[in-house]
Design a protein around this motif. Structure first.
Motif, short mmCIF file in Angstrom:
data_model
loop_
_atom_site.label_atom_id
_atom_site.label_comp_id
_atom_site.label_asym_id
_atom_site.label_seq_id
_atom_site.Cartn_x
_atom_site.Cartn_y
_atom_site.Cartn_z
N THR A 17 30.07 -18.14 18.22
CA THR A 17 30.07 -18.88 19.57
C THR A 17 28.90 -19.94 19.42
O THR A 17 27.95 -19.67 19.07
CB THR A 17 30.20 -18.15 20.99
OG1 THR A 17 29.08 -17.21 20.73
CG2 THR A 17 31.34 -17.20 20.81
N LEU A 116 30.68 -21.28 30.12
CA LEU A 116 30.23 -21.04 28.77
C LEU A 116 29.78 -19.51 28.76
O LEU A 116 30.25 -18.98 27.72
CB LEU A 116 28.68 -21.66 28.36
CG LEU A 116 28.83 -23.07 28.30
CD1 LEU A 116 27.48 -23.61 27.84
CD2 LEU A 116 29.64 -23.35 26.85
N LEU A 117 29.18 -19.10 29.53
CA LEU A 117 29.16 -17.58 29.54
C LEU A 117 30.57 -16.68 29.76
O LEU A 117 30.51 -15.77 29.19
CB LEU A 117 28.15 -17.21 30.83
CG LEU A 117 26.95 -17.72 30.73
CD1 LEU A 117 26.11 -17.31 32.09
CD2 LEU A 117 26.16 -17.10 29.55
N VAL A 119 33.19 -17.50 28.03
CA VAL A 119 33.68 -17.85 26.90
C VAL A 119 34.23 -16.69 26.15
O VAL A 119 35.13 -16.36 25.70
CB VAL A 119 32.89 -18.87 26.06
CG1 VAL A 119 33.42 -18.68 24.63
CG2 VAL A 119 33.16 -20.20 26.42
N PRO A 120 33.24 -15.58 25.98
CA PRO A 120 31.93 -15.54 26.50
C PRO A 120 31.04 -15.87 25.22
O PRO A 120 31.03 -15.30 24.37
CB PRO A 120 31.81 -14.20 26.63
CG PRO A 120 32.91 -13.67 25.72
CD PRO A 120 33.73 -14.21 25.50
N VAL A 121 29.94 -16.86 25.50
CA VAL A 121 28.72 -16.92 24.58
C VAL A 121 27.80 -15.79 25.05
O VAL A 121 27.61 -15.91 26.05
CB VAL A 121 28.30 -18.19 24.74
CG1 VAL A 121 27.01 -18.52 23.74
CG2 VAL A 121 29.28 -19.42 24.61
#
Lengths: 287, 920
Positions: A17, A116-117, A119-121
């Motif tokens: 990611t 983004l969190l 996505v999770p990244v």
């Protein structure tokens, strides 16, 4: 944060990611990145034009810095040195604070951070990618400034030894090395700004607060550093060694200030980044 | 509102974390402040003394001296003493720093004000053997009588004498006059005052040139009438305004020499008597001579003369030069540290009797550059095994070029060239820019070609000079400039060689050649620089002849430069390089440890999967979220979303819906309970989140990118294969047409909302979580969205939708979960919830009458609803019967509305609290 990758969707791997190039392109597409880098390239040309039209009459006197002004047109190396010297105090600080302070805060203010969190990244990975790319852009800005100044200055004023009133002239070859070392030291000393801005960017959702806060802290530290009555406390100020690169102009090179400055910058930056990671991997993202 | 409650509102709520962090900061600040202001316990005590000594040539003059005795606090028995003498114009206060640091090292230090200065009595006799020196002998007697002071014999204290300038000469002369002195450290001082004030650099016996600049500074300094508070001179003596506190003979000598520049023998005798030169050969006390290289008053040659005379007798002598002096001040920190170290080492061995014998190597320093940080010069220290004197250890000869040139001496030497600024206080940095200025027509210049390799000059360069003068005499000033490639010339330390030649011929061809010894310097002449020797007729620091004249001068080709290559003295600052390396290593190791520990902890804390839920998209169990400030957003919520369901999370604003969804997205950590997606427990960053698509709290896009670019950027961040994204399907759902190529900052709220839903659907996740998805959409789009969501939930996928609109949930969802104040109020299939409820809403003409009638009917409850409305729980009674009963009783019924369960539940929770359960 689990490493149980089998739980994810097909093709999802936490380690894949937020690739660095994806973050780099995210930032590259932003107008502020383009403007900041563009300005770094244009600034030497503006300075050059100012020298051309200004007639070159200046009656500056006293101080080691003024001698840099007088010598700026003596060659490409000196011109690049002058451009770095006038930028080091404020412009570079603002640019580095912009790249490092705004990277997380602006995602938070746009609301894209939570996606983004989700996505999770992984949070640490997201922060690391953002930090590395921000530092890379800061370095690019510095190199662009020095490079354009060197090329423009050399084309206009020629390839001459690096002169200063502090010490004897330095031949062009070693002079170029000195200039590179100055760029390197400026990069290291800017780590303090990068650390402060990045930490503030993680703590706040307002990009302006992060960038402005870091710049203001830097200015505050510079002001305190002017007060010699503070004595040895001044050595703890992050800006105390910001002028130490001038030691690279003397022969032999004075590295003591550089070493202390590097210690100060690395220690502050590590502390700030440490807090930023500690905080970001634990906090509730509410924006 | 009281001010305390205002204050309480203004301050952040004191949570545990804040209290801990606040206390930590407070303790840290308090500690730092305490450390900064804590009174430092000095290692010494001090006591002011007034000591009366017997002095004068006849030994019959009593002089009261103002003194201060410093004693080490923790002394063990008797301690050795140091007599500390101050410079010209100073007092015991001006050496207090040195006194304190010596007392810290275990010495009893007697600092005193010399006679003629400050609060001491007497007059300035310029270190006369009969006065100042005899005073100091009296002080030795006094020290010997003190019980704290170690003695070598009765009346013979163990004592070293330390002093600079005026005090340095006192140290030399006292040691030459009194064998009780055990060691001396004189610094920046003179050997012979006639050479100092009437310097002559040529090899001739003619009287030198009067150094009027410094002499004036000297005389002005001591000539001042005693300031307020000073002890007046003994009664019976009037203060002469021309002489101040100078003794009459000293005053007369100054007036003599300053007037003509050609002193009487009496004056020369006085200057010689006030010089160590006469007695220095008798010194038996080991001597450490410290002299400054930036000193136009007492140049290096003075220390050299002292060193040679003392060494000739076999007495241990060591010489150190530093970059400072009467023009250069205390010098850079590195030099100050070196001088202090040498001084202590000398005293420790020769006075205290400890430590090894100090080596007799010679140390000096050379300017290395300008420090950007301290705004001062930086010097490098060097050492040479033995003191080489002023002639260096080697020699470089350069060839000067230039024809014989005529130069004019203006009347009274005005205007005059400037080489130094006597008495302006040592500012080394001003020497960088250089104050030297030559007047055209008054100087002849001779220059070498560029030197091929750098020359390290350490000592006195010499040139040979021929001069012719119509008057037979000439006063000349010879200077040596270092000229760089750009033509900038530097006069090292502002030092010039004054020359007075007599018996000169009229013609230069007949003139004899004189050797001129230029002042000793420490300088590196870089390769490519040239050396320029300038012969000038004037210098503002010196007295030039009154009569105008034109001389001819010729400097011979040979310029001899004494050289020395010293060993660099290790710089203690290099320790910081190891600190830096250590710091970097520590950071690398620390980072590696953090990563390892983290990886291990993640592995050991591997989140358990519950196989029984492996096929259930979402299970929420007893979820609770309390924020740091104590606010509880979610009390307890449990529900399940099965495959194929579209579940509506219904509740008023602030019911806890969004907080629940935030936990589902891994944005916030639950306080208690958990949520499981396909059997995997959700924590921030759980990989299983990749099977969930989400729209939480509105869209979030990069405003500078187009809609399509935003979707692409998002998918890139997932790192998943491009083909899995299914962009076409997502774009179809978004339905933005060509607007997908416009920047999202130009989008309307509805467009952004649709793009966000499309982003949530990228990759067709198995669970779709949408927060208020129809927010901002127009009715046809809402209808379309309903169809999309229903269709999406087929193929085993599931959708969770939150809304505060009843109709929304009713029309879109298969199941509903109603929440209020962080708790579930009702849940189940929409049909069950939405089905007929046992209550009706009645609008009647007479509410009290209607209530009475209804009470008789045996309904479960009656609640008023507005001025004419009633909500009635029928408890099984048919609606028709209720209406009939009311009408029979004469109550007109305007409206009968059957109510549904969901509405009931909703009203029950919304009715009494329109604010929901708080602003969330």
């Amino acid at each position: 944060m689990s490493v149980d990758t089998s739980a994810g969707a097909a093709g999802y791997r936490p380690s894949r990611t937020m690739p660095l190039w994806a973050e780099a392109r995210r930032q590259a597409s932003r107008r502020r990145t383009q403007l900041a880098l563009g300005f770094m390239a244009v600034l030497p040309l503006i300075v050059l034009a100012a020298f051309e039209f200004g007639g070159g009459e200046d009656d500056e006197s006293g101080g080691a810095f003024d001698s840099l002004v007088g010598l700026a047109t003596s060659g490409g190396l000196n011109f690049a040195l002058f451009c770095l010297a006038v930028s080091a105090g404020f412009l570079l600080v603002v640019v580095v604070a912009l790249f490092c302070g705004d990277t997380v805060a602006s995602e938070a203010s746009w609301g894209s951070l939570r996606y983004l969190l989700a996505v999770p990244v992984p949070r640490a990975r997201l922060l690391a990618a953002k930090l590395i790319v921000a530092l890379a852009y800061s370095a690019v800005a510095l190199v662009v400034l020095a490079g354009v100044a060197l090329i423009a200055g050399t084309l206009r004023y020629g390839w001459h030894p690096l002169g200063s009133t502090v010490a004897a002239e330095i031949a062009p070859g070693p002079g170029l090395l000195r200039l590179l070392a100055i760029v390197g030291y400026l990069a290291v000393s800017m780590l303090v700004v990068a650390g402060l801005a990045f930490l503030l960017g993680v703590l706040t959702d307002a990009p302006l607060g992060a960038v402005g806060g870091a710049v203001m802290l830097w200015i505050l530290s510079s002001i305190l550093d002017q007060i010699t009555a503070l004595g040895n406390i001044r050595y703890l100020l992050p800006t105390h060694f910001s002028d130490a690169w001038m030691g690279l102009l003397s022969t032999p090179v004075q590295v003591d200030g550089l070493v202390k400055g590097a210690i100060s910058a690395v220690a502050y930056a590590t502390l700030c980044w440490g807090i930023a990671f500690w905080r970001f991997t634990r906090k509730d993202v509410t924006s | 509102m009281s001010w305390t409650s205002r204050l309480r509102r203004a301050l952040p709520r004191p949570t545990r974390g804040r209290v801990v962090a606040g206390s930590a900061v407070l303790v840290l600040v308090a500690g730092l402040v305490g450390w900064a202001v804590w009174p430092e316990r000095t290692g010494w005590t001090s006591q002011d003394e007034t000591i009366t000594v017997v002095s004068g040539p006849e030994g019959n003059e009593n002089v009261r001296l103002d003194a201060r005795l410093y004693l080490p606090r923790d002394r063990d028995g008797r301690v050795p003493a140091v007599l500390l003498a101050h410079g010209f114009g100073g007092t015991k206060e001006s050496v207090s720093d040195d006194a304190e640091s010596l007392a810290e090292q275990g010495y009893a230090v007697l600092a005193y004000t010399a006679e003629g200065f400050g609060r001491s009595g007497g007059q300035i006799h310029l270190n006369s053997p009969d006065h100042e020196i005899r005073d100091a002998q009296g002080l030795l007697d006094w020290l010997a009588a003190r019980p704290e002071i170690q003695t070598d014999a009765a009346g013979d204290p163990r004592v070293g004498v330390v002093g600079g300038s005026y005090g340095g000469a006192l140290a030399l002369m006292l040691a030459g006059q009194d064998p009780r002195v055990d060691a001396i450290v004189p610094s920046i001082t003179w050997n012979d005052l006639t050479n100092v004030f009437l310097p002559q650099s040529a090899d001739t016996s003619a009287t030198g040139v009067f150094k009027k600049g410094w002499a004036g500074v000297f005389f002005g300094n001591g000539g001042a009438v005693p300031a307020t508070g000073a002890v007046a001179p003994p009664t019976g003596m009037t203060v002469d305004p021309a002489c101040g506190r100078f003794a009459a003979d000293v005053c007369a000598a100054y007036l003599d020499v300053a007037t003509t520049g050609d002193p009487e023998q009496k004056t020369l005798d006085l200057l010689r008597r006030s010089s160590p030169a006469a007695t220095v050969g008798r010194i038996k006390a080991p001597t450490l001579l410290i002299q400054g290289a930036v000193d136009t008053l007492f140049p290096l040659s003075e220390a050299d003369a002292n060193a040679r005379s003392i060494a000739a007798t076999g007495t241990p002598v060591r010489v150190a030069w530093f970059t400072g002096g009467h023009d250069g001040g205390a010098g850079p920190q590195s030099d100050q540290d070196r001088v202090k170290f040498l001084t202590l080492q000398w005293l420790d061995h020769y006075v205290k009797g400890g430590g090894g014998t100090p080596s007799d190597d010679f140390t000096y320093s050379r300017v290395a550059g300008f420090s950007a940080l301290d705004r001062d010069l930086v010097t490098n220290g060097y050492s040479i095994d033995a003191y080489p004197g002023l002639t260096g250890t080697g020699r470089t000869e350069l060839e000067l070029r230039g024809p014989a040139q005529p130069i004019a001496n203006p009347p009274n030497g005005n205007p005059g060239a400037i080489s130094s600024l006597p008495g302006t206080g040592g500012r080394l940095s001003t020497l960088l820019a250089g104050v030297a200025a030559d007047i055209p027509g008054q100087n002849a210049s001779f220059e070498t070609s560029p030197v091929s390799a750098a020359v390290d000059v350490v000592g006195s360069p010499t040139v040979r000079l021929r001069a012719a003068s119509p008057t037979g005499e000439a006063t000349l000033f010879v200077k040596l400039y270092d000229v760089d490639e750009s033509g900038a010339e530097t006069l090292s330390a502002g030092l010039v060689a004054p020359v007075r030649l007599t018996d000169l011929p009229q013609s230069i061809d007949e003139a004899p050649e004189r050797t001129i010894r230029l002042p000793a310097i420490v300088r590196r002449i870089e390769a490519g620089h040239t050396v320029r020797v300038v012969v000038a007729t004037t210098d503002q620091a010196f007295l030039s002849p009154v009569q105008p004249a034109t001389y001819s001068v010729q400097v011979a080709a040979a310029l001899e430069l004494p050289t020395a290559v010293g060993k660099p003295i290790a710089d203690p600052q290099t320790i910081w390089r190891y600190v830096l390396a250590g710091l970097l290593a520590a950071i690398v190791v620390g980072l590696a440890v953090v990563l390892l520990v983290r990886r291990r902890r993640l592995r050991s804390r591997h989140t358990p999967t519950l196989p029984e839920y492996a096929e259930t998209p979402l299970v929420v169990r007893n979820l609770r979220k309390a924020y740091g400030d104590g606010f509880v957003a979610v009390e307890e919520i449990s529900f399940t979303v099965e495959r194929g369901q579209v579940v509506g999370l219904l509740g008023p604003n602030g019911a806890g819906k969004t907080t629940t969804l935030r936990v589902l997205m891994g944005l916030t950590m639950p306080t208690a309970g958990d949520a499981m997606v396909f059997g995997h427990r959700l924590v921030p960053g759980s990989p299983v989140l990749s099977r969930v698509g989400a729209l939480v709290e509105g869209p979030g896009f990069l405003p500078h990118l187009t809609g399509l670019e935003n979707l692409h950027a998002y998918w890139k961040a997932t790192g998943r294969p491009w083909a899995d994204a299914r962009f076409d399907e997502a774009l179809e759902i978004a339905g933005l047409g060509d607007s997908i190529h416009r920047r999202t900052k130009k989008y309307s709220h509805g467009m952004r909302q649709r793009l966000a839903i499309a982003q949530a659907m990228l990759g067709l996740p198995e669970l779709l979580v949408l927060d208020e998805p129809t927010d901002g959409l127009d009715p046809p789009q809402i209808a379309e969205m309903r169809r999309v969501l229903k269709r999406y939930a087929t193929d085993g996928r599931a959708v969770l939708v939150s809304s505060h609109l009843l109709a929304e949930v009713e029309q879109t969802c298969t199941h509903a979960v109603v929440v209020n104040k962080g708790r579930i109020v009702a849940s189940g299939p929409v049909e069950d919830i939405v089905g007929d409820s046992p209550s009706v809403l009645l609008d009647v003409s007479d509410v009290p009458a209607a209530e009475r009638v209804l009470g008789e009917l045996g309904v479960r409850s009656v609640l008023p609803d507005g001025p004419s409305g009633l909500i009635v729980d029928m408890n099984g009674t048919p609606r028709s019967e209720v209406v009939a009963s009311l009408v029979r009783a004469g109550v007109a019924v305007d409206r009968v509305v059957p109510r549904r369960r969901l509405e009931d539940a909703f009203l029950a929770l919304v009715g009494d609290n329109s604010r929901g359960s708080g602003d969330r």
